[in-house]
Design an enzyme around this catalytic site. Structure first.
Site: not given
Ligand code: HMG
Ligand code: MG
Length: 313
Positions: A211, A213, A253, A15-16, A244
């Site tokens: 966690h 990086h 990571n 995933r990450d 990320c």
């Molecule tokens: P948004 O655009 O504000 O969402 O995104 P919305 O609720 O306004 O919906 C807009 C569109 O997104 C709609 O589709 C929804 O259906 C769709 P449209 O009508 O335009 O076709 N949608 C989704 N589709 C699939 N799955 C969903 C979903 N939710 C809405 N769950 C949202 C808000 C949170 C969805 C977006 O910002 C997002 O997906 N962000 C994820 C970013 C991400 O994955 N980042 C990396 C992971 S975090 C990380 O790596 C850190 C970590 O490792 C720890 C560290 O290292 O610190 C964990």
């Molecule tokens: Mg991470």
């Protein structure tokens, strides 16, 4: 404090790691990687994320990947396959694909929260509370993340009290564990210790995970400092994959191979077989057309190629 005798590793590479790859990795390769990681003895493997495919295209095949892993004859019942769910939409899709554990991901920095999940910290906590409620009704375990625990790519240093406050919110909501993300790998043992001290004063250390990086090469030092404070759960990424997409320049990571080398050398049990881990790392690195970003893996593989024995650690 004595170092823990046993450490749990949460493998986050599929995933990450892979979320940050620009070339689309076929689902079949992701599935094979996850199975190899389980064969290596990892008991928790973050398989994928149910996020918007517009935001993170690499994770668009999440349902296919999770379904295949959970229905595979190679599936090991003792292994947990958590998946990221940012909201109820993602949670419902994860449940539909068979998820038995999910992870929610908040941040200690407002700017990062906005960039990563398009909402404020307060709004994200409301969304996550809804996910935790839905999960608890289905007896699905929820892990929590806090990003930017020591520094934010947009806001700079982060106050440890702020991190601790978010960690406590996730615990109170019902997360069984809170993983502390040094998203941009800027922490050093000094800042990581200050951060853990603040967190451990409001969340039992046994329920905290590191966690880290490895952007600045500090992750192993930070893990050692965390071990000294009694932390016994760490996230790591096979072959050091990843970063990320919303933290420009953040590298992967800490590599799983480096962490297992450290733990083996310290006599701390992790249950992970280094040979099988190295093979899993070689598998994904070759699929991506590059060498594993793990110093331990490179050194061990070079020695093996040369037929040399491993020196004492
Ligand atoms: P948004 O655009 O504000 O969402 O995104 P919305 O609720 O306004 O919906 C807009 C569109 O997104 C709609 O589709 C929804 O259906 C769709 P449209 O009508 O335009 O076709 N949608 C989704 N589709 C699939 N799955 C969903 C979903 N939710 C809405 N769950 C949202 C808000 C949170 C969805 C977006 O910002 C997002 O997906 N962000 C994820 C970013 C991400 O994955 N980042 C990396 C992971 S975090 C990380 O790596 C850190 C970590 O490792 C720890 C560290 O290292 O610190 C964990
Ligand atoms: Mg991470």
């Amino acid at each position: 404090m004595a170092l823990p005798k046993h450490v749990k590793l949460v493998e986050v590479g599929p995933r990450d790691g892979l979320q940050n790859e620009t070339q689309i990795v076929p689902a079949a390769i992701k599935i094979e990687l996850i199975e190899r990681l389980a064969d290596a003895g990892l008991l928790a493997i973050e398989a994928t994320s149910f996020v918007s495919p517009k935001w993170v295209p690499q994770m668009a095949d999440s349902a296919d990947v999770l379904r295949a892993v959970l229905s595979s004859p190679r599936r090991r019942p003792q292994v947990a396959y958590p998946v990221l769910t940012p909201n109820l939409q993602g949670f419902d899709a994860a449940v539909e694909a068979g998820a038995q554990e999910v992870a929610i991901f908040a941040a200690a920095s407002e700017a990062f929260s906005q960039k990563n999940i398009n909402c404020s910290i307060a709004e994200s906590l409301k969304r996550f509370a809804a996910v935790v409620d839905a999960a608890s009704a289905l007896e699905i375990r929820v892990r929590g993340y806090v990003s930017c625990v020591v520094a934010c790519p947009y806001e700079g240093s982060v106050d440890p009290q702020r991190t601790a406050w978010v960690a406590r919110q996730l615990l109170d909501m019902g997360c069984y564990e809170v993983s502390l993300g040094d998203t941009i790998g800027a922490g050093t043992p000094a800042s990581v210790r200050r951060m853990i001290e603040a967190c451990a004063s409001v969340v039992p250390i046994k329920r905290l995970a590191g966690h880290y990086h490895d952007t600045y090469g500090m992750a192993i030092a930070n893990i050692y400092a965390s071990l000294e404070m009694g932390m016994a759960v760490f996230d790591s990424s096979i072959a050091g994959l990843g970063g990320c997409p919303y933290a420009v320049g953040a590298s992967g990571n800490v590599a799983s191979e480096d962490v297992v080398y450290l733990l083996d050398g310290l006599g701390i049990e992790s249950g992970v077989d280094m040979d099988k881990l190295l093979a899993a790392g070689q598998f994904i690195a070759s699929q991506l057309g590059r060498e594993a970003a793990s110093k331990a893996a490179r050194a061990l593989l070079a020695r093996r190629r040369a037929g040399e024995k491993q020196e004492a650690r």
